[in-house]
Design a protein around this motif. Structure first.
Motif, mmCIF file in Angstrom:
data_model
loop_
_atom_site.group_PDB
_atom_site.id
_atom_site.type_symbol
_atom_site.label_atom_id
_atom_site.label_comp_id
_atom_site.label_asym_id
_atom_site.label_seq_id
_atom_site.Cartn_x
_atom_site.Cartn_y
_atom_site.Cartn_z
ATOM 1 N N ARG A 120 1.439 -0.837 0.199
ATOM 2 C CA ARG A 120 0.099 -0.045 0.019
ATOM 3 C C ARG A 120 0.954 1.693 0.525
ATOM 4 O O ARG A 120 0.377 1.609 -0.898
ATOM 5 C CB ARG A 120 -0.919 -0.348 1.001
ATOM 6 C CG ARG A 120 -1.984 0.933 0.987
ATOM 7 C CD ARG A 120 -2.850 0.897 2.376
ATOM 8 N NE ARG A 120 -4.283 1.914 2.102
ATOM 9 C CZ ARG A 120 -3.531 3.291 1.991
ATOM 10 N NH1 ARG A 120 -2.538 3.746 3.422
ATOM 11 N NH2 ARG A 120 -4.341 4.533 2.935
ATOM 12 N N ARG A 123 2.813 1.812 -3.399
ATOM 13 C CA ARG A 123 2.052 2.497 -4.667
ATOM 14 C C ARG A 123 1.465 3.366 -4.096
ATOM 15 O O ARG A 123 1.489 4.070 -5.304
ATOM 16 C CB ARG A 123 0.470 1.807 -4.626
ATOM 17 C CG ARG A 123 0.124 0.154 -4.725
ATOM 18 C CD ARG A 123 -1.026 -0.380 -5.065
ATOM 19 N NE ARG A 123 -1.020 -1.790 -5.493
ATOM 20 C CZ ARG A 123 -1.778 -2.607 -4.760
ATOM 21 N NH1 ARG A 123 -1.199 -3.293 -3.806
ATOM 22 N NH2 ARG A 123 -1.112 -4.194 -5.438
ATOM 23 N N LEU A 167 2.017 0.423 -11.352
ATOM 24 C CA LEU A 167 0.536 0.371 -11.081
ATOM 25 C C LEU A 167 0.065 -1.076 -11.628
ATOM 26 O O LEU A 167 -0.674 -1.886 -10.638
ATOM 27 C CB LEU A 167 0.237 1.121 -10.662
ATOM 28 C CG LEU A 167 0.337 2.216 -9.870
ATOM 29 C CD1 LEU A 167 -0.585 3.686 -9.809
ATOM 30 C CD2 LEU A 167 1.136 1.954 -8.299
ATOM 31 N N ARG A 171 -0.975 -4.624 -10.096
ATOM 32 C CA ARG A 171 -2.035 -4.478 -10.250
ATOM 33 C C ARG A 171 -2.972 -5.788 -8.900
ATOM 34 O O ARG A 171 -4.076 -5.953 -8.271
ATOM 35 C CB ARG A 171 -2.987 -4.316 -10.875
ATOM 36 C CG ARG A 171 -3.092 -5.320 -11.296
ATOM 37 C CD ARG A 171 -3.779 -5.005 -13.164
ATOM 38 N NE ARG A 171 -4.215 -5.620 -13.986
ATOM 39 C CZ ARG A 171 -3.182 -6.868 -15.161
ATOM 40 N NH1 ARG A 171 -2.153 -5.490 -15.141
ATOM 41 N NH2 ARG A 171 -2.618 -6.921 -15.867
ATOM 42 N N SER A 175 -2.677 -5.513 -0.947
ATOM 43 C CA SER A 175 -1.880 -4.260 -0.160
ATOM 44 C C SER A 175 -1.317 -4.191 1.137
ATOM 45 O O SER A 175 -0.030 -3.992 1.295
ATOM 46 C CB SER A 175 -3.187 -3.310 0.397
ATOM 47 O OG SER A 175 -3.941 -2.854 -1.057
#
Length: 193
Positions: A120, A123, A167, A171, A175
């Motif tokens: 998380r 990203r 990203l 995908r 997270s």
């Protein structure tokens, strides 16, 4: 690649579970595919609110060597610094855990965390330059009719297309998964202790 150890200052040493990276060349190709639709939407918004003449004027100004060269360098530095600051703050890394440089093979600047972190914050760090250096300047320029600022934002929205490719590549990564930035490619490994 499963089972290879990653050098890290964190204990225990993490092993690579899966690679979610792209070659820099592939990231550059995907940059075009992912950023162009956003760039076209930005241009359409500008033309809807303002006019072609002002957009052309902004392009001429920003792309001139006198203004555009230094502006591009500042934008690239800001882009990489935003990656680093975000990973420091959101990922709770130390400055010594973030490496900055230029990959000479593709002349691609980079900011790279050198220690594992959760997916998380990784990203968020990947995405933040798109917002801060690309979309925000564009929106402010659009609202106030400042074509140079809008074009700057459009240019760095385009540059962030490589980040969008990262990203997209990761995908399916949860997270909460631990990831390690790839040392040579765009993207990361999922790692485990």
């Amino acid at each position: 690649m499963k089972g290879h150890a990653i050098d890290s200052s964190m204990k225990p040493v993490f092993r690579i579970v899966k690679d979610y990276s792209l070659s820099m060349e592939r990231a550059l190709v995907e940059l075009f595919a992912l950023a162009m639709p956003i760039l076209f939407a930005q241009a359409a918004l500008w033309l809807w609110m303002w006019d072609l003449g002002s957009l052309t004027q902004g392009l001429d100004s920003v792309l001139s060597l006198r203004v555009g060269g230094p502006l591009f360098v500042v934008g690239v530095l800001a882009h990489e610094l935003v990656h680093g600051v975000t990973w420091k703050v959101v990922g709770r890394l130390r400055w010594k855990d973030i490496r900055f440089g230029v990959q000479l093979k593709t002349f691609t600047p980079y900011a790279s965390p050198t220690v594992p972190m959760r997916a998380r914050p990784y990203r968020i760090g990947v995405m933040m330059p798109l917002i801060v250096v690309g979309l925000i300047p564009f929106v402010v320029g659009l609202i106030f009719g400042h074509s140079q600022l809008a074009v700057f934002g459009m240019m760095f929205t385009f540059v962030a297309g490589g980040d969008l490719a990262v990203l997209r590549a990761m995908r399916s990564v949860a997270s909460s998964a631990w990831v390690q930035d790839h040392p040579e490619r765009a993207g990361c490994y999922v790692v485990a202790a």
